[in-house]
Design a protein around this motif. Structure first.
Motif, PDB file in Angstrom:
ATOM      1  N   THR A   6      42.889  47.071  75.420  1.00 17.80           N
ATOM      2  CA  THR A   6      42.463  48.447  75.709  1.00 17.80           C
ATOM      3  C   THR A   6      41.403  48.947  74.738  1.00 17.80           C
ATOM      4  OG1 THR A   6      44.219  49.402  74.320  1.00 17.80           O
ATOM      5  CG2 THR A   6      44.749  48.978  76.627  1.00 17.80           C
ATOM      6  N   LEU A   7      40.946  48.071  73.838  1.00 20.74           N
ATOM      7  CA  LEU A   7      39.946  48.452  72.855  1.00 20.74           C
ATOM      8  C   LEU A   7      38.581  48.597  73.512  1.00 20.74           C
ATOM      9  CD1 LEU A   7      39.461  48.854  69.785  1.00 20.74           C
ATOM     10  CD2 LEU A   7      38.988  46.407  69.653  1.00 20.74           C
ATOM     11  N   GLY A  17      52.898  49.373  67.299  1.00 20.91           N
ATOM     12  CA  GLY A  17      52.562  47.986  67.022  1.00 20.91           C
ATOM     13  C   GLY A  17      51.666  47.756  65.826  1.00 20.91           C
ATOM     14  N   THR A  18      51.319  48.806  65.072  1.00 24.21           N
ATOM     15  CA  THR A  18      50.397  48.617  63.952  1.00 24.21           C
ATOM     16  C   THR A  18      51.150  48.461  62.649  1.00 24.21           C
ATOM     17  OG1 THR A  18      50.196  50.964  63.465  1.00 24.21           O
ATOM     18  CG2 THR A  18      48.678  50.052  65.084  1.00 24.21           C
ATOM     19  N   ASP A  27      45.236  46.770  62.698  1.00 27.64           N
ATOM     20  CA  ASP A  27      45.133  45.444  63.306  1.00 27.64           C
ATOM     21  C   ASP A  27      44.527  45.592  64.698  1.00 27.64           C
ATOM     22  OD1 ASP A  27      45.365  42.914  64.291  1.00 27.64           O
ATOM     23  OD2 ASP A  27      47.527  42.724  63.969  1.00 27.64           O
ATOM     24  N   LEU A  28      43.210  45.450  64.792  1.00 30.37           N
ATOM     25  CA  LEU A  28      42.521  45.665  66.058  1.00 30.37           C
ATOM     26  C   LEU A  28      42.909  44.646  67.116  1.00 30.37           C
ATOM     27  CD1 LEU A  28      38.937  46.571  64.773  1.00 30.37           C
ATOM     28  CD2 LEU A  28      40.763  48.117  65.495  1.00 30.37           C
ATOM     29  N   ASN A  29      43.288  43.452  66.703  1.00 31.04           N
ATOM     30  CA  ASN A  29      43.621  42.423  67.685  1.00 31.04           C
ATOM     31  C   ASN A  29      44.848  42.779  68.521  1.00 31.04           C
ATOM     32  OD1 ASN A  29      41.623  40.250  67.249  1.00 31.04           O
ATOM     33  ND2 ASN A  29      42.445  40.305  65.169  1.00 31.04           N
ATOM     34  N   ARG A  30      45.698  43.667  68.006  1.00 28.44           N
ATOM     35  CA  ARG A  30      46.875  44.086  68.779  1.00 28.44           C
ATOM     36  C   ARG A  30      46.484  44.937  69.985  1.00 28.44           C
ATOM     37  NH1 ARG A  30      52.007  43.720  66.529  1.00 28.44           N
ATOM     38  NH2 ARG A  30      52.066  42.837  64.423  1.00 28.44           N
ATOM     39  N   HIS A  67      34.490  39.642  62.767  1.00 25.93           N
ATOM     40  CA  HIS A  67      34.475  38.967  64.056  1.00 25.93           C
ATOM     41  C   HIS A  67      34.855  39.969  65.123  1.00 25.93           C
ATOM     42  CE1 HIS A  67      38.684  38.879  62.801  1.00 25.93           C
ATOM     43  NE2 HIS A  67      38.977  38.868  64.084  1.00 25.93           N
ATOM     44  N   ALA A  68      34.424  39.746  66.339  1.00 23.82           N
ATOM     45  CA  ALA A  68      34.815  40.615  67.438  1.00 23.82           C
ATOM     46  C   ALA A  68      36.239  40.286  67.833  1.00 23.82           C
ATOM     47  CB  ALA A  68      33.886  40.409  68.631  1.00 23.82           C
TER      48      ALA A  68
END
Length: 233
Positions: free
Chosen positions: A211-212, A130-131, A204-207, A150-151
């Protein structure tokens, strides 16, 4: 694109424009760096003072990267059509025949990597599901400010340079760990240790907000080690 060919046996030469009237590289120009690596030029980012290029990997992957080509010994050897450039940028893959066909001189085919399914893939080049990550050089990263960052999820700790995090995917025991580094116009940038050296990549951390998991901020010794490794790129 102008193209005229002269051929003696297999030593054909193709005439192609690779620079505009101001001497700047045109999109699709194929080049070879001093270390033998081959890439395709896409565009100039004047705001960041670097060029966006696609480096051709032996795995068949075309890896987008930001680098100031003016700092390198660059040899231009051909140019892709706009359609072929669009195909590379949209798919993230390249084809050897495509590159060889668009070289100016047949002799330069020796610079084109051989694609092998068994070519070693660095962990930083293995896409997490997904990245849309892209390797970058350290000078493309601007230092984060409160307005940049932003978080990814409410109640998560604010993103800060040097903070460890893990992503779980594909199963309870499949985890990927890295260290947050900053953000540029292409997105969040993280540091990952590959073959005992730290390297930067977009992610893309939002994906992965479900589980982050964030950890502690690494010590100054680790930060210094990262910066030394980035400087060698």
């Amino acid at each position: 694109m102008r193209r005229a060919a002269a051929a003696v046996g297999r030593d054909w030469i193709r005439e192609v424009d690779m620079h505009d009237a101001d001497g700047r590289l045109l999109p699709g120009t194929i080049f070879v760096l001093e270390d033998g690596a081959m890439g395709v030029y896409r565009e100039r980012n004047d705001a960041k003072e670097y060029d966006v290029v696609y480096m051709l990997k032996p795995t068949g992957r075309a890896a987008p990267q930001g680098m100031p080509l003016g700092n390198y010994d660059v040899e231009t050897v051909g140019r892709l059509t706009q359609g072929m450039l669009d195909q590379i940028t949209s798919s993230g893959r390249w084809d050897r025949d495509m590159i060889v066909f668009h070289l100016l001189k047949f002799k330069d085919h020796v610079h084109v990597p051989e694609i092998s399914v068994n070519a070693p893939v660095a962990p930083s080049e293995v896409p997490i599901p997904g990245t849309q990550e892209a390797t970058v050089s350290s000078w493309t990263i601007k230092k984060p400010t409160s307005s940049d960052l932003h978080a990814p999820v409410e109640e998560k700790p604010a993103l800060s340079r040097g903070r460890e995090f893990t992503i779980q995917f594909g199963g309870a025991h499949q985890r990927w760990s890295a260290v947050y580094w900053g953000k540029d116009e292409m997105g969040h940038v993280v540091a990952h240790k590959t073959h005992e050296k730290w390297t930067l990549m977009h992610l893309d951390l939002n994906r992965f907000k479900e589980t982050l998991q964030f950890g502690e901020v690494v010590g100054q010794g680790i930060i210094s080690e990262m910066e030394r490794d980035f400087a060698k790129k």
